[in-house]
Design an enzyme around this catalytic site. Sequence first.
Site, PDB file in Angstrom:
ATOM      1  N   LEU A   1      18.794  26.380 150.359  1.00 38.74           N
ATOM      2  CA  LEU A   1      19.780  25.520 149.608  1.00 38.74           C
ATOM      3  C   LEU A   1      19.503  24.846 148.537  1.00 38.74           C
ATOM      4  O   LEU A   1      18.621  23.689 148.676  1.00 38.74           O
ATOM      5  CB  LEU A   1      20.696  24.559 150.576  1.00 38.74           C
ATOM      6  CG  LEU A   1      21.300  25.300 151.793  1.00 38.74           C
ATOM      7  CD1 LEU A   1      22.246  24.420 152.833  1.00 38.74           C
ATOM      8  CD2 LEU A   1      21.710  26.762 151.728  1.00 38.74           C
TER       9      LEU A   1
ATOM     10  N   ALA B   1      21.703  24.031 145.614  1.00 36.62           N
ATOM     11  CA  ALA B   1      22.826  24.007 144.716  1.00 36.62           C
ATOM     12  C   ALA B   1      23.185  22.524 144.231  1.00 36.62           C
ATOM     13  O   ALA B   1      23.974  22.457 143.133  1.00 36.62           O
ATOM     14  CB  ALA B   1      24.194  24.467 145.415  1.00 36.62           C
TER      15      ALA B   1
ATOM     16  N   ARG C   1      21.478  11.479 141.059  1.00 31.96           N
ATOM     17  CA  ARG C   1      20.619  10.234 140.939  1.00 31.96           C
ATOM     18  C   ARG C   1      19.169  10.591 140.278  1.00 31.96           C
ATOM     19  O   ARG C   1      18.387   9.683 140.116  1.00 31.96           O
ATOM     20  CB  ARG C   1      20.449   9.638 142.320  1.00 31.96           C
ATOM     21  CG  ARG C   1      21.514   8.970 142.850  1.00 31.96           C
ATOM     22  CD  ARG C   1      21.351   8.705 144.426  1.00 31.96           C
ATOM     23  NE  ARG C   1      21.762  10.033 145.331  1.00 31.96           N
ATOM     24  CZ  ARG C   1      21.300   9.895 146.470  1.00 31.96           C
ATOM     25  NH1 ARG C   1      20.908   8.903 147.132  1.00 31.96           N
ATOM     26  NH2 ARG C   1      21.649  11.161 147.348  1.00 31.96           N
TER      27      ARG C   1
ATOM     28  N   LYS D   1      18.091  19.261 140.008  1.00 29.55           N
ATOM     29  CA  LYS D   1      17.013  18.373 140.839  1.00 29.55           C
ATOM     30  C   LYS D   1      15.813  19.374 141.380  1.00 29.55           C
ATOM     31  O   LYS D   1      14.593  18.822 141.223  1.00 29.55           O
ATOM     32  CB  LYS D   1      17.723  17.895 142.051  1.00 29.55           C
ATOM     33  CG  LYS D   1      17.028  17.347 142.937  1.00 29.55           C
ATOM     34  CD  LYS D   1      17.690  16.301 143.869  1.00 29.55           C
ATOM     35  CE  LYS D   1      18.353  16.926 145.127  1.00 29.55           C
ATOM     36  NZ  LYS D   1      18.792  15.940 146.054  1.00 29.55           N
TER      37      LYS D   1
ATOM     38  N   ARG E   1     -11.544  25.510 125.167  1.00 30.12           N
ATOM     39  CA  ARG E   1     -10.200  26.241 125.112  1.00 30.12           C
ATOM     40  C   ARG E   1     -10.077  27.691 125.784  1.00 30.12           C
ATOM     41  O   ARG E   1     -11.243  28.097 126.016  1.00 30.12           O
ATOM     42  CB  ARG E   1      -9.509  25.982 123.684  1.00 30.12           C
ATOM     43  CG  ARG E   1      -9.224  24.536 123.298  1.00 30.12           C
ATOM     44  CD  ARG E   1      -8.977  24.815 121.838  1.00 30.12           C
ATOM     45  NE  ARG E   1      -7.802  25.673 121.349  1.00 30.12           N
ATOM     46  CZ  ARG E   1      -7.576  26.187 120.292  1.00 30.12           C
ATOM     47  NH1 ARG E   1      -8.423  25.788 119.175  1.00 30.12           N
ATOM     48  NH2 ARG E   1      -6.658  27.175 120.067  1.00 30.12           N
TER      49      ARG E   1
ATOM     50  N   ASN F   1     -29.362  26.761 118.240  1.00 35.39           N
ATOM     51  CA  ASN F   1     -29.102  25.473 118.186  1.00 35.39           C
ATOM     52  C   ASN F   1     -28.031  25.272 116.916  1.00 35.39           C
ATOM     53  O   ASN F   1     -28.419  25.555 115.866  1.00 35.39           O
ATOM     54  CB  ASN F   1     -30.356  24.567 117.648  1.00 35.39           C
ATOM     55  CG  ASN F   1     -30.077  23.092 117.802  1.00 35.39           C
ATOM     56  OD1 ASN F   1     -30.297  22.438 118.761  1.00 35.39           O
ATOM     57  ND2 ASN F   1     -29.742  22.768 116.711  1.00 35.39           N
TER      58      ASN F   1
ATOM     59  N   ALA G   1     -24.811  19.252 114.054  1.00 32.98           N
ATOM     60  CA  ALA G   1     -23.767  18.692 114.065  1.00 32.98           C
ATOM     61  C   ALA G   1     -22.840  19.038 113.038  1.00 32.98           C
ATOM     62  O   ALA G   1     -23.369  19.245 112.027  1.00 32.98           O
ATOM     63  CB  ALA G   1     -23.949  16.875 113.886  1.00 32.98           C
TER      64      ALA G   1
ATOM     65  N   SER H   1     -27.165  21.149 110.040  1.00 32.91           N
ATOM     66  CA  SER H   1     -25.709  20.174 110.115  1.00 32.91           C
ATOM     67  C   SER H   1     -24.733  20.616 109.078  1.00 32.91           C
ATOM     68  O   SER H   1     -25.271  20.991 108.052  1.00 32.91           O
ATOM     69  CB  SER H   1     -26.118  18.808 110.223  1.00 32.91           C
ATOM     70  OG  SER H   1     -26.876  18.417 111.369  1.00 32.91           O
TER      71      SER H   1
ATOM     72  N   ALA I   1     -29.009  22.874 106.150  1.00 31.58           N
ATOM     73  CA  ALA I   1     -27.944  21.792 106.260  1.00 31.58           C
ATOM     74  C   ALA I   1     -26.961  21.947 105.168  1.00 31.58           C
ATOM     75  O   ALA I   1     -27.440  22.364 103.976  1.00 31.58           O
ATOM     76  CB  ALA I   1     -28.390  20.438 106.657  1.00 31.58           C
TER      77      ALA I   1
END
Length: 452
Positions: free
Chosen positions: A9, A11, A16, A23, A330, A374, A377, A402, A420
């Site tokens: 059930l 429905a 509230r 709900k 990700r 490696n 940065a 880097s 770099a």
Amino acid sequence: MKPLNVVILAAGKGTRMYSSKPKVLHTLAGLSLVQHVLNSAAQLLPQNIVVIYGHGGDAVPLSLQATNAQFVLQEPQLGTGHAVQQAMPHLSDGSQTLVLYGDVPLIQHTTLHKMQQAGSGLILLTVNMENPSGYGRIVRDAQHNVTCIVEEKDASDEIKLIQEVNTGILLAPTLQLKKWLSALRTNNNQGEYYLTDIVGMAVADGIPVQTVQPTHEWEIHGINNKSQLAVLERTWQQVEAHRLLLQGVTLADPARLDVRGKLVCGRDVEIDVGCIFEESVTLGNNVQIGAYCIIKNSTIADGTKVAPYSHIDSSIVGDKCLIGPYARLRPGTRLHADVHVGNFVEIKNSEIAQASKANHLSYIGDTTMGRRVNVGAGTITCNYDGANKFRTIIEDDVFIGSDTQLVAPVTISRGSTIGAGSTITRNTPPDELTLSRSKQMTINGWQRPKKK
Ligand code: UD1
Ligand code: CA
């Protein structure tokens, strides 16, 4: 055992909740309330599951599209008995019918199984409550046999003293259930078709009425507002935390863990405070998860340490890696053993082979990286030209200085060193130094401007 039909059930509007969402679509531990109920029901391998829905248009059926439940609209909603009546065309006479509630999410299949074992008559799930107000009361005769259920709004003061209450969940022989439902009337103080009136009818028909109690009281808690939802969420998280603790997982604080799905842990796993695990997560032996990590739909192998504030989504992490703090893996990230991913490094759809390192401030996207690389940065792969994405290939033993940009598609051959600050747009030869950088110069005697 007879085949099982399940009616859920769902429905009710949930006034509230003060929400435009029905709900039963609010979530607990990452799943909608009704999905929890459906999952428990499915574990009983029923012949079919019928969901009675009402408010919110097709939102409820759409949210459960992936299941093989059937959906029946109840419009208008004239009570719990009327709701089950709507399912009648889908119920098979030779079966038993189990009635569940979309807003009672934590009912466990073990309790439902106990009801199935209790007999072939009418089985009611009941509990004894200190404060039974609001619930239908279970009325018994001198021999302690159930005679009927009386709703709070129809109850005398004497009946209101009864502490055994109806949870609403019941199991009935379908053939008789159909007959009883057809005989329901609305002659009560709410003018509704009460499902509970079938109890008196079963007694009159000489069908045995039995009661079963849930293993845990939280299984039968219903949700009517956000406060009850928050309390039940915490209850469930405590249950999950203690399940993990009893399996030997170390939790810095069982009250500060959120499992929104399934978390499987090996031996000697340690989890610090504030972590969230979503969907399906597997942690191998000796994995350590620092504070405030969010890990979704991922596998992390033995001995890996994830430092605080890292975010891992749909990734596979090998043995003995060091991740974070503040790392972001990700979807489509695959790290082999001994890989180091440091702070503010984002990796997407990339495979990184053993013992390679990207320790600071990098973006590695759509990349295949060999061993012992490696990454300096600030290095980024420029994988996107605004329309299409391209791959970067970095072979074994490459050293990238880097602040380098690798403009894909590009291959950095084995043993290459990149100076770099380079922007690399063409493939590099193996074992050579490649750099693209304007020569440094000094302007002798140059004067800084002075304020006038
Ligand atoms: C019901 C029981 C009561 C029990 C209590 C437990 C009846 C008559 N009473 O009372 O004995 O102690 O549950 O919580 O059954 N629903 C529909 N369609 C309808 C009416 C209700 O789908 O027409 C759904 C609601 O969305 C809700 C559930 O059924 O999820 C229970 O309905 P509700 O009106 O809250 O029943 P109670 O009055 O609480
Ligand atoms: Ca209710």
